[in-house]
Write an enzyme that holds these catalytic residues in place. Sequence first.
Site, PDB file in Angstrom:
ATOM      1  N   ARG A  74      41.291  48.770  33.330  1.00 36.51           N
ATOM      2  CA  ARG A  74      42.578  48.463  32.682  1.00 36.51           C
ATOM      3  C   ARG A  74      42.701  49.104  31.304  1.00 36.51           C
ATOM      4  O   ARG A  74      43.803  49.284  30.792  1.00 36.51           O
ATOM      5  CB  ARG A  74      42.817  46.949  32.651  1.00 36.51           C
ATOM      6  CG  ARG A  74      43.117  46.393  34.051  1.00 36.51           C
ATOM      7  CD  ARG A  74      43.412  44.912  34.028  1.00 36.51           C
ATOM      8  NE  ARG A  74      42.277  44.112  33.652  1.00 36.51           N
ATOM      9  CZ  ARG A  74      41.369  43.621  34.500  1.00 36.51           C
ATOM     10  NH1 ARG A  74      41.478  43.840  35.792  1.00 36.51           N
ATOM     11  NH2 ARG A  74      40.352  42.901  34.069  1.00 36.51           N
ATOM     12  N   GLU A 111      26.754  37.022  32.276  1.00 39.60           N
ATOM     13  CA  GLU A 111      26.317  35.632  32.417  1.00 39.60           C
ATOM     14  C   GLU A 111      25.227  35.538  33.511  1.00 39.60           C
ATOM     15  O   GLU A 111      24.193  34.904  33.336  1.00 39.60           O
ATOM     16  CB  GLU A 111      27.527  34.769  32.776  1.00 39.60           C
ATOM     17  CG  GLU A 111      27.286  33.299  32.583  1.00 39.60           C
ATOM     18  CD  GLU A 111      28.514  32.493  32.951  1.00 39.60           C
ATOM     19  OE1 GLU A 111      29.594  33.094  33.120  1.00 39.60           O
ATOM     20  OE2 GLU A 111      28.369  31.268  33.083  1.00 39.60           O
TER      21      GLU A 111
HETATM   22  P1  AMP Z   1      34.079  40.424  28.012  1.00 39.76           P
HETATM   23  O1  AMP Z   1      32.997  41.440  28.192  1.00 39.76           O
HETATM   24  O2  AMP Z   1      33.624  39.020  28.282  1.00 39.76           O
HETATM   25  O3  AMP Z   1      34.790  40.553  26.674  1.00 39.76           O
HETATM   26  O4  AMP Z   1      35.140  40.677  29.168  1.00 39.76           O
HETATM   27  C1  AMP Z   1      36.038  41.694  29.031  1.00 39.76           C
HETATM   28  C2  AMP Z   1      36.377  42.347  30.333  1.00 39.76           C
HETATM   29  O5  AMP Z   1      36.513  41.427  31.429  1.00 39.76           O
HETATM   30  C3  AMP Z   1      37.726  43.033  30.194  1.00 39.76           C
HETATM   31  O6  AMP Z   1      37.629  44.292  30.832  1.00 39.76           O
HETATM   32  C4  AMP Z   1      38.697  42.110  30.877  1.00 39.76           C
HETATM   33  O7  AMP Z   1      39.617  42.848  31.611  1.00 39.76           O
HETATM   34  C5  AMP Z   1      37.865  41.234  31.796  1.00 39.76           C
HETATM   35  N1  AMP Z   1      38.137  39.772  31.633  1.00 39.76           N
HETATM   36  C6  AMP Z   1      37.251  38.845  31.190  1.00 39.76           C
HETATM   37  N2  AMP Z   1      37.790  37.616  31.195  1.00 39.76           N
HETATM   38  C7  AMP Z   1      39.056  37.752  31.634  1.00 39.76           C
HETATM   39  C8  AMP Z   1      40.152  36.830  31.844  1.00 39.76           C
HETATM   40  N3  AMP Z   1      40.031  35.518  31.608  1.00 39.76           N
HETATM   41  N4  AMP Z   1      41.315  37.334  32.277  1.00 39.76           N
HETATM   42  C9  AMP Z   1      41.439  38.666  32.529  1.00 39.76           C
HETATM   43  N5  AMP Z   1      40.464  39.572  32.345  1.00 39.76           N
HETATM   44  C10 AMP Z   1      39.265  39.136  31.920  1.00 39.76           C
END
Ligand code: AMP
Length: 186
Positions: A74, A111
Amino acid sequence: MTTSALRNQLDRTAVSAAISAVIRDVPDFPKPGILFKDITPMLGHPEVFQLSIAALHQLYADAKLDYIVGIESRGFIFGAPLAIALGAGFVPVRKPGKLPAECHTIEYALEYGTDTLQIHKDAIPAGKRVLIIDDLLATGGTVKATLELVRSTGADVVGAAFIVELSFLNGRERLPDCEIQTLVTY
Ligand code: AMP
């Protein structure tokens, strides 16, 4: 509201409200307990999609960026039009096995288990000014790994920008050395 916001300096509150109105909550996706923030309805609203790129453009208009790095997948949707708007190059950071030439690789902890990202070794000449883009900042693990990956090319990372921030997951705390901008905060 959207068109008037576009006319002059964008009002950040109006931008945030316009985007937030077309982000859909999908409960229990991709697994039970996760409330997924779906940006696809926003992409179907051209005036809001355009507004999001205009808002990012305004934030970085004077940043003298050489490259926008988009995180698969995205991050590509927002990173490519922003690169064109800013007159910068676009560089994809991809999941393993997708990029054809020699790559830098980073493996990072999730996780449960690990994930891997890659960038072409020759994508960014050393010292170039780079902004990292993704749709959403959650725990910050993905962007932290991307930051390390991009820095391994010798690039100067100016910051990271996102459409959505889930502030209750404290992603910013994992990125103390990176300036973060987000358009909508939950
Ligand atoms: P993080 O590494 O935890 O910051 O997760 C970021 C990545 O996971 C991004 O590429 C987001 O598109 C996806 N992502 C994580 N949590 C969500 C959520 N609740 N809704 C949509 N996309 C998420």
